[in-house]
Design a protein around this motif. Sequence first.
Motif, PDB file in Angstrom:
ATOM      1  N   LEU A 297      57.122  -1.187 -67.954  1.00 31.12           N
ATOM      2  CA  LEU A 297      55.794  -1.594 -67.507  1.00 31.12           C
ATOM      3  C   LEU A 297      54.730  -1.246 -68.544  1.00 31.12           C
ATOM      4  O   LEU A 297      53.833  -2.046 -68.828  1.00 31.12           O
ATOM      5  CB  LEU A 297      55.462  -0.927 -66.169  1.00 31.12           C
ATOM      6  N   ARG A 298      54.863  -0.059 -69.147  1.00 35.22           N
ATOM      7  CA  ARG A 298      53.897   0.334 -70.184  1.00 35.22           C
ATOM      8  C   ARG A 298      53.987  -0.599 -71.388  1.00 35.22           C
ATOM      9  O   ARG A 298      52.969  -0.982 -71.967  1.00 35.22           O
ATOM     10  CB  ARG A 298      54.164   1.781 -70.614  1.00 35.22           C
ATOM     11  N   GLU A 299      55.194  -0.955 -71.753  1.00 34.39           N
ATOM     12  CA  GLU A 299      55.382  -1.845 -72.899  1.00 34.39           C
ATOM     13  C   GLU A 299      54.808  -3.231 -72.627  1.00 34.39           C
ATOM     14  O   GLU A 299      54.199  -3.853 -73.507  1.00 34.39           O
ATOM     15  CB  GLU A 299      56.873  -1.947 -73.234  1.00 34.39           C
ATOM     16  N   MET A 300      54.978  -3.701 -71.404  1.00 35.94           N
ATOM     17  CA  MET A 300      54.555  -5.054 -71.070  1.00 35.94           C
ATOM     18  C   MET A 300      53.066  -5.156 -70.756  1.00 35.94           C
ATOM     19  O   MET A 300      52.418  -6.165 -71.064  1.00 35.94           O
ATOM     20  CB  MET A 300      55.360  -5.563 -69.865  1.00 35.94           C
ATOM     21  N   LEU A 301      52.512  -4.094 -70.127  1.00 35.29           N
ATOM     22  CA  LEU A 301      51.117  -4.158 -69.686  1.00 35.29           C
ATOM     23  C   LEU A 301      50.176  -3.217 -70.434  1.00 35.29           C
ATOM     24  O   LEU A 301      48.958  -3.335 -70.298  1.00 35.29           O
ATOM     25  CB  LEU A 301      51.043  -3.847 -68.181  1.00 35.29           C
ATOM     26  N   GLY A 302      50.745  -2.259 -71.180  1.00 35.18           N
ATOM     27  CA  GLY A 302      49.903  -1.357 -71.956  1.00 35.18           C
ATOM     28  C   GLY A 302      49.889   0.065 -71.429  1.00 35.18           C
ATOM     29  O   GLY A 302      50.007   0.296 -70.221  1.00 35.18           O
ATOM     30  N   ASP A 303      49.732   1.031 -72.335  1.00 34.21           N
ATOM     31  CA  ASP A 303      49.752   2.448 -71.972  1.00 34.21           C
ATOM     32  C   ASP A 303      48.531   2.888 -71.182  1.00 34.21           C
ATOM     33  O   ASP A 303      48.553   3.921 -70.512  1.00 34.21           O
ATOM     34  CB  ASP A 303      49.847   3.315 -73.242  1.00 34.21           C
ATOM     35  N   GLU A 304      47.434   2.148 -71.298  1.00 39.88           N
ATOM     36  CA  GLU A 304      46.195   2.597 -70.676  1.00 39.88           C
ATOM     37  C   GLU A 304      46.181   2.392 -69.160  1.00 39.88           C
ATOM     38  O   GLU A 304      45.337   2.946 -68.464  1.00 39.88           O
ATOM     39  CB  GLU A 304      44.994   1.883 -71.302  1.00 39.88           C
ATOM     40  N   ARG A 305      47.083   1.584 -68.662  1.00 34.79           N
ATOM     41  CA  ARG A 305      47.178   1.431 -67.208  1.00 34.79           C
ATOM     42  C   ARG A 305      48.073   2.517 -66.617  1.00 34.79           C
ATOM     43  O   ARG A 305      48.819   3.169 -67.326  1.00 34.79           O
ATOM     44  CB  ARG A 305      47.751   0.061 -66.843  1.00 34.79           C
ATOM     45  N   ARG A 306      48.005   2.673 -65.305  1.00 33.55           N
ATOM     46  CA  ARG A 306      48.835   3.674 -64.633  1.00 33.55           C
ATOM     47  C   ARG A 306      49.817   2.970 -63.701  1.00 33.55           C
ATOM     48  O   ARG A 306      49.480   1.968 -63.073  1.00 33.55           O
ATOM     49  CB  ARG A 306      47.961   4.656 -63.873  1.00 33.55           C
TER      50      ARG A 306
ATOM     51  N   GLU B 212      51.000 -13.521 -67.038  1.00 39.21           N
ATOM     52  CA  GLU B 212      49.852 -14.130 -66.372  1.00 39.21           C
ATOM     53  C   GLU B 212      48.742 -13.120 -66.078  1.00 39.21           C
ATOM     54  O   GLU B 212      47.569 -13.489 -66.022  1.00 39.21           O
ATOM     55  CB  GLU B 212      50.292 -14.787 -65.067  1.00 39.21           C
ATOM     56  N   ILE B 213      49.107 -11.865 -65.869  1.00 36.93           N
ATOM     57  CA  ILE B 213      48.107 -10.879 -65.428  1.00 36.93           C
ATOM     58  C   ILE B 213      47.731  -9.871 -66.513  1.00 36.93           C
ATOM     59  O   ILE B 213      46.834  -9.056 -66.303  1.00 36.93           O
ATOM     60  CB  ILE B 213      48.607 -10.110 -64.182  1.00 36.93           C
ATOM     61  N   ARG B 214      48.411  -9.916 -67.668  1.00 30.24           N
ATOM     62  CA  ARG B 214      48.242  -8.892 -68.693  1.00 30.24           C
ATOM     63  C   ARG B 214      46.785  -8.710 -69.098  1.00 30.24           C
ATOM     64  O   ARG B 214      46.312  -7.578 -69.278  1.00 30.24           O
ATOM     65  CB  ARG B 214      49.102  -9.235 -69.910  1.00 30.24           C
ATOM     66  N   THR B 215      46.047  -9.765 -69.261  1.00 35.17           N
ATOM     67  CA  THR B 215      44.661  -9.664 -69.737  1.00 35.17           C
ATOM     68  C   THR B 215      43.678  -9.368 -68.617  1.00 35.17           C
ATOM     69  O   THR B 215      42.494  -9.149 -68.874  1.00 35.17           O
ATOM     70  CB  THR B 215      44.240 -10.968 -70.438  1.00 35.17           C
ATOM     71  N   VAL B 216      44.159  -9.344 -67.373  1.00 35.16           N
ATOM     72  CA  VAL B 216      43.277  -9.143 -66.223  1.00 35.16           C
ATOM     73  C   VAL B 216      43.317  -7.706 -65.719  1.00 35.16           C
ATOM     74  O   VAL B 216      42.298  -7.153 -65.297  1.00 35.16           O
ATOM     75  CB  VAL B 216      43.665 -10.111 -65.080  1.00 35.16           C
ATOM     76  N   VAL B 217      44.489  -7.097 -65.750  1.00 32.12           N
ATOM     77  CA  VAL B 217      44.646  -5.735 -65.232  1.00 32.12           C
ATOM     78  C   VAL B 217      43.916  -4.764 -66.151  1.00 32.12           C
ATOM     79  O   VAL B 217      44.119  -4.765 -67.368  1.00 32.12           O
ATOM     80  CB  VAL B 217      46.142  -5.353 -65.133  1.00 32.12           C
ATOM     81  N   CYS B 218      43.066  -3.907 -65.566  1.00 28.68           N
ATOM     82  CA  CYS B 218      42.264  -2.983 -66.365  1.00 28.68           C
ATOM     83  C   CYS B 218      42.762  -1.552 -66.205  1.00 28.68           C
ATOM     84  O   CYS B 218      43.627  -1.254 -65.376  1.00 28.68           O
ATOM     85  CB  CYS B 218      40.788  -3.080 -65.984  1.00 28.68           C
ATOM     86  N   SER B 219      42.185  -0.647 -66.992  1.00 28.85           N
ATOM     87  CA  SER B 219      42.660   0.737 -67.034  1.00 28.85           C
ATOM     88  C   SER B 219      42.430   1.492 -65.726  1.00 28.85           C
ATOM     89  O   SER B 219      43.114   2.468 -65.446  1.00 28.85           O
ATOM     90  CB  SER B 219      41.972   1.485 -68.180  1.00 28.85           C
ATOM     91  N   GLY B 220      41.480   1.050 -64.914  1.00 28.35           N
ATOM     92  CA  GLY B 220      41.214   1.748 -63.661  1.00 28.35           C
ATOM     93  C   GLY B 220      42.169   1.394 -62.548  1.00 28.35           C
ATOM     94  O   GLY B 220      42.170   2.038 -61.494  1.00 28.35           O
TER      95      GLY B 220
ATOM     96  N   VAL C 242      41.710  -6.162 -57.170  1.00 26.72           N
ATOM     97  CA  VAL C 242      42.202  -5.036 -56.374  1.00 26.72           C
ATOM     98  C   VAL C 242      42.296  -3.765 -57.211  1.00 26.72           C
ATOM     99  O   VAL C 242      42.361  -3.821 -58.439  1.00 26.72           O
ATOM    100  CB  VAL C 242      43.592  -5.344 -55.765  1.00 26.72           C
ATOM    101  N   LYS C 243      42.311  -2.614 -56.526  1.00 24.33           N
ATOM    102  CA  LYS C 243      42.512  -1.331 -57.208  1.00 24.33           C
ATOM    103  C   LYS C 243      44.006  -1.035 -57.365  1.00 24.33           C
ATOM    104  O   LYS C 243      44.466  -0.577 -58.413  1.00 24.33           O
ATOM    105  CB  LYS C 243      41.851  -0.212 -56.395  1.00 24.33           C
TER     106      LYS C 243
END
Length: 265
Positions: free
Chosen positions: A103-112, A80-88, A62-63
């Motif tokens: 959320l940024r700490e857990m999933l990364g700064d590159e996501r929105r 479970e989803i950390r490696t699946v969610v992409c920057s887009g 999904v977007k």
Amino acid sequence: MATIGFIGMGNMGSAIMKGLLGHGFSPEELLFTDADPRVCERVSQETGVACTSNNAECAGKVKYLVLAVKPQYYSAVIKEIRTVVCSGQIVISIAPGKSLDYLREMLGDERRYVRAMPNTPALLGEGMTGVSYDASAFSDEEKAMLVGFFGSFGKMKLVEERLMDAVACASGSSPAYVYMFIEALADGAVKCGLSRKDAYEMVAQTVLGSAKMVLETGKHPGELKDMVCSPGGTTIAAVEALEQWGFRNAIMKATDACYDRCRSL
């Protein structure tokens, strides 16, 4: 690839999904998953929306990804989803107490990320949602999509993130207080002789109409209250009793407790 996916299909997740389906989204544009297979089967049968077998599968297809699970499950779901969610992708959180920094700490700064606090009247398309996100990170098309998303099940208001815990107090948790007020007032009316059915209908319609008076007249609630209170009348006597028994103080203390709990999650 679907447009919007939901991890979790409890009251809020299902309310939002039904709002989207009622406002032009097709079942093919939506996707969801839930830990309970019985929920997956029921929701799919009712809505025609496909259910994935696990959280990672839903997140990868999904977007816009809506995290519609309780706060205590966030850590496990994100793992479970950390490696699946992409920057887009855009992640929408509807849990109290989970900040954008979390959320940024857990999933990364590159996501929105979008942080939102809806409420249960979304089930009837009358929800009120406070929304916070970094607008500079979103395109005009994405911002329009978010307006349509939250508008599909009620009204939305953009707020600074530092105020999101206050939003939980004002609209997120407060339907419970309103229901308690309706129940208590109906109990009083039953004590005075009204049937239970009539009491609930009269009280609930009065709450609905009174709320519309605040929203549509623009008058201060205190002014509207004064309009009902005739000198020496029945209403001012009742208001005096509410003040004597701490009605306002009880509501404000409830707000304090809600706010403190949000801060501790």
